[in-house]
Design a protein around this motif. Structure first.
Motif, PDB file in Angstrom:
ATOM      1  N   ASP A  18       0.830  -1.204   0.000  1.00  0.00           N
ATOM      2  CA  ASP A  18       0.000   0.000   0.000  1.00  0.00           C
ATOM      3  C   ASP A  18       0.869   1.260   0.000  1.00  0.00           C
ATOM      4  O   ASP A  18       0.593   2.227  -0.720  1.00  0.00           O
ATOM      5  CB  ASP A  18      -0.934   0.011   1.214  1.00  0.00           C
TER       6      ASP A  18
ATOM      7  N   ASP B 188       2.492   1.566  -3.412  1.00  0.00           N
ATOM      8  CA  ASP B 188       1.523   2.027  -4.415  1.00  0.00           C
ATOM      9  C   ASP B 188       1.238   3.521  -4.257  1.00  0.00           C
ATOM     10  O   ASP B 188       1.091   4.243  -5.257  1.00  0.00           O
ATOM     11  CB  ASP B 188       0.218   1.243  -4.283  1.00  0.00           C
ATOM     12  N   GLU B 189       1.173   3.972  -3.011  1.00  0.00           N
ATOM     13  CA  GLU B 189       0.947   5.391  -2.759  1.00  0.00           C
ATOM     14  C   GLU B 189       2.100   6.233  -3.315  1.00  0.00           C
ATOM     15  O   GLU B 189       1.877   7.279  -3.941  1.00  0.00           O
ATOM     16  CB  GLU B 189       0.814   5.632  -1.259  1.00  0.00           C
TER      17      GLU B 189
END
Length: 238
Positions: free
Chosen positions: A54, A57-58
């Motif tokens: 996560d 991906d950010e």
């Protein structure tokens, strides 16, 4: 020589277009530093959160979004700057008889043709500055005899340095980089590119103001309407 200029030729003040180009150049500088920050953020995310998809991906989303914004702003600034350059070249051709090294089409072509874009744009600007300078007699035949200015040299060298280091960042170690070491190199090169680009941007704004001042101070009289008495030429000191 005709006593009146042809109907399809005229002078125009490009102060407004120059101001627009200067503002966009300033915005480009902001986006360049934002991109450098996103590179640092991606590096830190991979270093600290390599097992957290996560977070990664950010970081990718931030990097990609800023990259798109930066590209759009750069395109807008380039278009406005080249339009401004085209128009001041038009004025320069009327101020002075001297033949420019390149035809007017190269005002655009010099920036997009590979390899020659490393020096052609500088020569285009050199001739515009020389022809716009009030110290250059209207009947000067060869603009290449006039020495280039330190301002143009400084602007162009910093621009090329930022361009080269930026390309290394984008196409060299950065392309598909996934290792921490690669991203660390990316951050360093991105920061170096941002520093050079910032210097080039500041000098570009000063250059725009300088050319505007030269063209404003010079009498708006076409070279063919000036008497033969001004045919003598002494290269102005720079």
């Amino acid at each position: 020589m005709p006593s009146q200029p042809p109907l399809d030729r005229w002078f125009s003040s490009e102060r407004g277009m120059g101001l627009a180009a200067s503002i966009l150049i300033g915005v480009v500088t902001v986006t360049v530093w934002a991109t450098a920050w996103s590179d640092w953020y991606s590096y830190q995310a991979l270093k600290r959160y390599a097992d957290d998809p996560d977070r990664l991906d950010e970081a990718d989303l931030i990097s990609g979004s800023l990259g798109m914004v930066s590209a759009l702003v750069l395109l807008a600034a380039a278009v406005v700057f080249i339009v401004w350059l085209w128009r001041v070249r038009w004025n320069a051709e009327m101020f002075c008889r001297g033949e420019h090294r390149f035809t007017r089409g190269w005002v655009l072509g010099s920036w997009i043709c590979p390899v020659v874009n490393l020096w052609y744009p500088k020569q285009v600007v050199d001739d515009i500055v020389a022809a716009s300078d009030p110290r250059t007699p209207p009947q000067t035949l060869d603009l290449r005899e006039i020495p280039g200015t330190q301002l143009v040299w400084a602007w162009w060298l910093t621009w090329v340095a930022g361009l080269v280091s930026g390309n290394i960042v984008q196409r060299g170690v950065l392309g598909g980089a996934t290792e921490v070491g690669d991203l660390r190199t990316n951050v360093v090169l991105s920061t170096i590119s941002a520093l050079f680009t910032t210097a080039a941007a500041v000098l570009a704004v000063i250059l725009i103001q300088r050319i505007d001042e030269l063209q404003t101070k010079r009498p708006w009289v076409p070279w063919w309407a000036v008497g033969e008495a001004q045919t003598g030429f002494q290269p102005p000191a720079r």
